[in-house]
Scaffold this motif. Structure first.
Motif, PDB file in Angstrom:
ATOM      1  N   GLU A 295     -19.697 147.545 -40.268  1.00 21.02           N
ATOM      2  CA  GLU A 295     -18.789 148.665 -40.702  1.00 21.02           C
ATOM      3  C   GLU A 295     -18.553 148.388 -42.080  1.00 21.02           C
ATOM      4  O   GLU A 295     -18.630 147.384 -42.649  1.00 21.02           O
ATOM      5  N   GLU A 296     -17.949 149.410 -42.715  1.00 17.77           N
ATOM      6  CA  GLU A 296     -17.455 149.540 -44.187  1.00 17.77           C
ATOM      7  C   GLU A 296     -16.184 148.945 -44.130  1.00 17.77           C
ATOM      8  O   GLU A 296     -15.135 149.141 -43.278  1.00 17.77           O
ATOM      9  N   LEU A 297     -15.921 147.774 -45.064  1.00 22.07           N
ATOM     10  CA  LEU A 297     -14.473 147.164 -45.250  1.00 22.07           C
ATOM     11  C   LEU A 297     -13.842 147.873 -46.046  1.00 22.07           C
ATOM     12  O   LEU A 297     -12.566 148.125 -46.013  1.00 22.07           O
ATOM     13  N   TYR A 298     -14.358 148.066 -47.371  1.00 21.34           N
ATOM     14  CA  TYR A 298     -13.530 148.980 -48.508  1.00 21.34           C
ATOM     15  C   TYR A 298     -14.626 149.534 -49.622  1.00 21.34           C
ATOM     16  O   TYR A 298     -15.561 148.902 -49.658  1.00 21.34           O
ATOM     17  N   THR A 299     -13.982 150.312 -50.366  1.00 17.50           N
ATOM     18  CA  THR A 299     -14.442 151.031 -51.463  1.00 17.50           C
ATOM     19  C   THR A 299     -13.670 150.644 -52.596  1.00 17.50           C
ATOM     20  O   THR A 299     -12.483 150.985 -52.654  1.00 17.50           O
ATOM     21  N   ARG A 300     -14.447 150.443 -53.791  1.00 17.80           N
ATOM     22  CA  ARG A 300     -13.734 150.365 -55.098  1.00 17.80           C
ATOM     23  C   ARG A 300     -14.544 150.847 -56.233  1.00 17.80           C
ATOM     24  O   ARG A 300     -15.787 150.569 -56.283  1.00 17.80           O
ATOM     25  N   ASN A 301     -14.052 151.773 -57.023  1.00 13.57           N
ATOM     26  CA  ASN A 301     -14.759 152.247 -58.273  1.00 13.57           C
ATOM     27  C   ASN A 301     -14.686 151.377 -59.272  1.00 13.57           C
ATOM     28  O   ASN A 301     -13.405 150.920 -59.740  1.00 13.57           O
ATOM     29  N   PHE A 302     -15.662 151.633 -60.465  1.00  7.85           N
ATOM     30  CA  PHE A 302     -15.206 151.191 -61.610  1.00  7.85           C
ATOM     31  C   PHE A 302     -16.216 152.078 -62.570  1.00  7.85           C
ATOM     32  O   PHE A 302     -17.424 152.699 -62.027  1.00  7.85           O
ATOM     33  N   VAL A 303     -15.978 152.061 -63.833  1.00  8.83           N
ATOM     34  CA  VAL A 303     -16.544 153.102 -64.933  1.00  8.83           C
ATOM     35  C   VAL A 303     -17.159 152.116 -65.876  1.00  8.83           C
ATOM     36  O   VAL A 303     -16.618 151.189 -66.452  1.00  8.83           O
ATOM     37  N   LEU A 304     -18.510 152.357 -66.276  1.00  7.01           N
ATOM     38  CA  LEU A 304     -19.015 151.786 -67.451  1.00  7.01           C
ATOM     39  C   LEU A 304     -19.295 152.738 -68.696  1.00  7.01           C
ATOM     40  O   LEU A 304     -19.938 153.755 -68.362  1.00  7.01           O
ATOM     41  N   GLU A 305     -18.893 152.256 -69.877  1.00  8.61           N
ATOM     42  CA  GLU A 305     -18.929 153.335 -70.993  1.00  8.61           C
ATOM     43  C   GLU A 305     -20.314 153.301 -71.458  1.00  8.61           C
ATOM     44  O   GLU A 305     -20.759 154.217 -72.291  1.00  8.61           O
ATOM     45  N   GLU A 306     -20.940 152.022 -71.421  1.00 13.21           N
ATOM     46  CA  GLU A 306     -22.390 151.966 -71.634  1.00 13.21           C
ATOM     47  C   GLU A 306     -23.134 151.399 -70.836  1.00 13.21           C
ATOM     48  O   GLU A 306     -22.728 150.525 -69.933  1.00 13.21           O
ATOM     49  N   ARG A 307     -24.323 150.983 -71.021  1.00 10.67           N
ATOM     50  CA  ARG A 307     -25.512 150.116 -70.211  1.00 10.67           C
ATOM     51  C   ARG A 307     -24.748 148.709 -70.138  1.00 10.67           C
ATOM     52  O   ARG A 307     -24.541 148.125 -71.427  1.00 10.67           O
ATOM     53  N   ALA A 308     -24.800 148.098 -69.063  1.00 11.64           N
ATOM     54  CA  ALA A 308     -24.208 146.797 -69.142  1.00 11.64           C
ATOM     55  C   ALA A 308     -24.803 145.985 -67.802  1.00 11.64           C
ATOM     56  O   ALA A 308     -25.504 146.296 -66.910  1.00 11.64           O
ATOM     57  N   LEU A 309     -24.897 144.391 -68.133  1.00 15.73           N
ATOM     58  CA  LEU A 309     -25.025 143.716 -66.859  1.00 15.73           C
ATOM     59  C   LEU A 309     -23.751 143.470 -66.263  1.00 15.73           C
ATOM     60  O   LEU A 309     -22.612 143.177 -66.957  1.00 15.73           O
ATOM     61  N   VAL A 310     -23.418 143.750 -64.875  1.00 14.37           N
ATOM     62  CA  VAL A 310     -22.287 143.684 -64.420  1.00 14.37           C
ATOM     63  C   VAL A 310     -22.395 142.800 -63.266  1.00 14.37           C
ATOM     64  O   VAL A 310     -23.211 142.359 -62.482  1.00 14.37           O
ATOM     65  N   VAL A 311     -21.482 141.744 -63.352  1.00 22.67           N
ATOM     66  CA  VAL A 311     -20.930 140.539 -62.565  1.00 22.67           C
ATOM     67  C   VAL A 311     -20.177 140.908 -61.545  1.00 22.67           C
ATOM     68  O   VAL A 311     -18.863 141.070 -61.727  1.00 22.67           O
ATOM     69  N   ILE A 312     -20.613 140.977 -60.273  1.00 19.43           N
ATOM     70  CA  ILE A 312     -19.910 141.376 -59.135  1.00 19.43           C
ATOM     71  C   ILE A 312     -19.559 139.900 -58.253  1.00 19.43           C
ATOM     72  O   ILE A 312     -20.424 139.431 -57.793  1.00 19.43           O
ATOM     73  N   THR A 313     -18.137 139.463 -57.945  1.00 22.70           N
ATOM     74  CA  THR A 313     -17.935 138.374 -57.142  1.00 22.70           C
ATOM     75  C   THR A 313     -17.074 139.036 -55.959  1.00 22.70           C
ATOM     76  O   THR A 313     -16.064 139.586 -56.441  1.00 22.70           O
ATOM     77  N   PHE A 314     -17.356 138.697 -54.566  1.00 24.46           N
ATOM     78  CA  PHE A 314     -16.406 139.164 -53.649  1.00 24.46           C
ATOM     79  C   PHE A 314     -15.919 137.700 -52.895  1.00 24.46           C
ATOM     80  O   PHE A 314     -17.175 136.880 -52.592  1.00 24.46           O
ATOM     81  N   TYR A 315     -14.884 137.799 -52.200  1.00 27.90           N
ATOM     82  CA  TYR A 315     -14.530 136.695 -51.185  1.00 27.90           C
ATOM     83  C   TYR A 315     -14.111 137.487 -49.989  1.00 27.90           C
ATOM     84  O   TYR A 315     -13.103 138.308 -50.325  1.00 27.90           O
ATOM     85  N   VAL A 316     -14.384 136.847 -48.939  1.00 23.20           N
ATOM     86  CA  VAL A 316     -13.954 137.680 -47.670  1.00 23.20           C
ATOM     87  C   VAL A 316     -13.506 136.699 -46.615  1.00 23.20           C
ATOM     88  O   VAL A 316     -14.384 135.729 -46.311  1.00 23.20           O
ATOM     89  N   ALA A 317     -12.259 136.925 -45.998  1.00 20.84           N
ATOM     90  CA  ALA A 317     -11.795 136.050 -44.843  1.00 20.84           C
ATOM     91  C   ALA A 317     -12.405 136.547 -43.608  1.00 20.84           C
ATOM     92  O   ALA A 317     -12.110 137.649 -43.303  1.00 20.84           O
ATOM     93  N   VAL A 318     -12.762 135.663 -42.673  1.00 17.41           N
ATOM     94  CA  VAL A 318     -13.431 136.038 -41.583  1.00 17.41           C
ATOM     95  C   VAL A 318     -12.890 135.399 -40.342  1.00 17.41           C
ATOM     96  O   VAL A 318     -12.727 134.140 -40.325  1.00 17.41           O
ATOM     97  N   ASP A 319     -12.256 136.043 -39.111  1.00 14.97           N
ATOM     98  CA  ASP A 319     -11.712 135.366 -38.065  1.00 14.97           C
ATOM     99  C   ASP A 319     -12.256 135.859 -36.917  1.00 14.97           C
ATOM    100  O   ASP A 319     -12.679 136.988 -36.452  1.00 14.97           O
ATOM    101  N   PHE A 320     -13.243 134.929 -36.100  1.00  9.91           N
ATOM    102  CA  PHE A 320     -13.719 134.898 -35.009  1.00  9.91           C
ATOM    103  C   PHE A 320     -13.036 135.159 -33.867  1.00  9.91           C
ATOM    104  O   PHE A 320     -12.144 134.240 -33.377  1.00  9.91           O
TER     105      PHE A 320
END
Length: 623
Positions: free
Chosen positions: A493-518
């Motif tokens: 399932e999808e957890l969340y969505t976030r938008n961002f805008v690039l004004e020019e071509r770029a290398l984008v560094v994406i880092t995420f952390y998620v807590a999981v409870d079984f």
């Protein structure tokens, strides 16, 4: 933060199930490369009269193009040992076993020598140590197959028209190969976007020569190894795996069939290019034969001196040269031949080409050059000093020469002999454009920082966007509970969505952390059945509204197991960081959570709560 406590962890079950079940979500922007399958012949430096004689490759001919300039790696690593262990790995040369175990201290040296040898009977071999994952890009991230890494230092540029050749005993095993290096324009080592499986044939024996059948990449080369196994050679276009202008620093070989693969890889391409220059007959011409198609540390020599000889000619080992015509020279072509030799271990790998300087006559003659050092008239020249990406994002210095042309006159500042429409001479000379200062331009924030100057297709200059943070948020959404299918099969399932805008071509560094409870399937109890539970996180990219679900990125997994008690509580954390090149525009991150219990039965079903301790950081490195 609560601390996880495992009453009794069944490690054998933990790892067995975690490695057995493959993650079946779509692969990370991966696709099968097309091999070259027609009009190929192989040339050899020796005659092979029996199975124990060498098979030394001289060249590969494709159509009328002969590829005989080969680059080999400078270092070798057994990056990940396969599941069947060191004893399955060998280095062979003909019918002699050079090294019989990859735990031996001289293994890396012996393996490197085999990968550097043009003799295709000198090769790495392994029985087993792989998984049958051929064509399954999604399985690459979860397999425990053996990985071997070839390193290239200095890096090898990917030039137009280049190819790679992968060899294999019996043509019957599959490799997964992936390319890493500096992207075009420079920067740290990244995945270059090029990977493919090398598709195998059935077991081939004898000195067969034929093109690959449908669904196979290996040519039968007409040569054999000691066991009479046909030497297969798969050929791919280099730019399909490493874009032209990038610099290859690393290639990973992952075993993709149970019987691994037995062979090596060679890069074949040109490094010298012909140069056509223009000079004025009464002036000294300064030029260079060096360009981005040659590795750092290459050496240059003159093979045939200029004809006509001229008054003087100097040529440096770095490729720079100076030619002065003789007094009374009436103009025309001056021609010389040069050679480039790559740095060690490829110092015997050399290529030759011809330089032609056309000396023109007349007061309005144009002095131009196809390289970086000789002059160019009527064109914008930008010298950009590269920053260390992600370390010093704000250190970029641009020297801009603003060219104004009045008829064909040349203007000199600090020189009485201008070589350009505008020629600024002198040590540490500078050029100032007030329209780009902090008072006049919104992207110039002043201080001691230096900024990128960009130029568009019309030649218009402006300041580029400053690299830096686009988004940094935590606790993005309420926890999302994801259940396996009732039979413990994979569900997401999808957890969340976030938008961002690039004004020019770029290398984008994406880092995420998620807590999981079984928890159990209904979420009411702790898990205590001893079975391994797997949770995955990954994301799709979108256009700000809709996700492109054909490609997934940043897949990372965590495995949980607990036996005989219900007191193991707390969160386990999944995290991943990756870099993607994106164009200007609105983009979106669609983070997903997936759970998998093995598809066994309803007793193995479970749920996981994602969130309540999550974070997302996005940075842009504008190119």
């Amino acid at each position: 933060m609560r601390l996880n406590f495992f009453c009794r962890l069944n490690l054998e079950l933990f790892f067995t199930i975690a490695l057995f079940f493959s993650f079946t979500i779509s692969a990370l922007s991966q696709s099968q490369a097309n091999s070259i399958r027609t009009d190929v012949t192989f040339q050899w430096l020796d005659v092979q009269a029996n199975n124990n004689q060498p098979a030394t490759l001289e060249s590969i001919t494709i159509g009328t193009e002969v590829y005989d300039i080969m680059a080999v790696p400078s270092a070798y690593e057994l990056t990940r040992l396969g599941p069947d262990g060191h004893g399955r790995n060998e280095i062979r040369h003909g019918n002699v076993i050079i090294n019989n175990n990859s735990s031996n201290v001289d293994w890396n040296d012996d393996a490197l020598k085999s990968f550097q040898d043009r003799d295709l009977t000198h090769y790495f071999t392994s029985n087993h140590n792989g998984d049958d994952i051929c064509t399954d890009f999604a399985a690459v991230a979860t397999t425990d197959s053996q990985i071997q890494t070839l390193r290239y230092s200095p890096g090898i540029p990917s030039n137009e028209g280049g190819i790679i050749a992968i060899t294999e005993r019996n043509s019957n095993n599959c490799f997964y190969i992936s390319f890493y290096g500096e992207p075009s324009g420079g920067g740290p080592e990244v995945f270059l976007g090029g990977d493919t499986f090398v598709l195998p044939n059935t077991t081939q024996s004898g000195p067969l020569f034929n093109a690959p059948p449908v669904g196979v990449d290996y040519w039968n080369s007409g040569r054999v190894v000691h066991n009479n196994g046909t030497i297969g050679i798969a050929i791919f276009t280099l730019e399909d795996l490493a874009p032209v202008g990038s610099v290859i620093t690393r290639v990973d070989f992952t075993a993709s069939s149970n019987d691994h693969g037995d062979g090596k890889m060679l890069i074949l391409q040109r490094y010298a290019s012909s140069k056509n220059e223009e000079g004025c007959r009464n002036n000294t011409f300064n030029g260079t034969v060096k360009d981005s198609s040659s590795p750092a540390g290459s050496t240059f020599t003159v093979i045939s001196p200029p004809d006509p000889a001229g008054e003087s000619f100097t040529f440096s080992s770095n490729g720079d040269y100076t030619y002065t015509p003789s007094p009374g020279f009436i103009g025309g072509d001056v021609v010389f031949e040069y050679e480039i030799c790559l740095p060690a271990p490829n110092d015997t790998t050399c290529d030759r080409e011809v330089v032609t300087i056309n000396f023109q006559t007349g007061a309005a003659c144009v002095c131009s050059s196809g390289n970086a050092n000789a002059p160019n008239v009527g064109q914008l020249k930008i010298i950009k000093f590269k920053s260390a990406i992600m370390n010093k994002l704000n250190i970029l210095l641009i020297l801009v020469l603003f060219v104004t042309t009045i008829s064909v006159a040349q203007v000199g500042i600090g020189t009485t002999n201008p070589q350009e429409t505008l020629h600024v001479s002198g040590v540490n000379s500078t050029v100032r454009v007030d329209g780009l200062n902090s008072s006049s331009h919104s992207r110039n924030l002043g201080g001691s920082t230096n900024y990128n100057v960009m130029v568009d297709s019309e030649g218009t200059m402006t300041l580029g966007k400053q690299s830096g943070e686009l988004l940094s948020v935590s606790n993005l959404a309420s926890p999302v509970v994801v259940q396996t299918l009732p039979d413990s099969g994979l569900n997401s399932e999808e957890l969340y969505t976030r938008n961002f805008v690039l004004e020019e071509r770029a290398l984008v560094v994406i880092t995420f952390y998620v807590a999981v409870d079984f928890k159990t399937y209904d979420g009411t109890n702790m898990i205590d059945d001893g079975r391994a539970k797997v949770a995955h996180n990954y994301f799709y990219l979108g256009d700000g509204t809709t996700a492109d679900t054909t490609k997934s990125y940043g897949m990372t997994s965590v495995v949980y197991s607990n036996v005989n008690c219900d007191t193991a509580t707390g969160y386990i954390y999944n995290s991943r960081s990756m870099t993607i090149a994106l164009e200007a525009g609105t983009h979106s991150i669609h983070l997903q959570g997936a759970v998998y219990g093995g598809g066994l039965n309803s007793d193995a079903a479970f749920s996981a709560s994602f969130g309540n301790g999550d974070r997302l950081d996005i940075q842009a490195i504008y190119l």
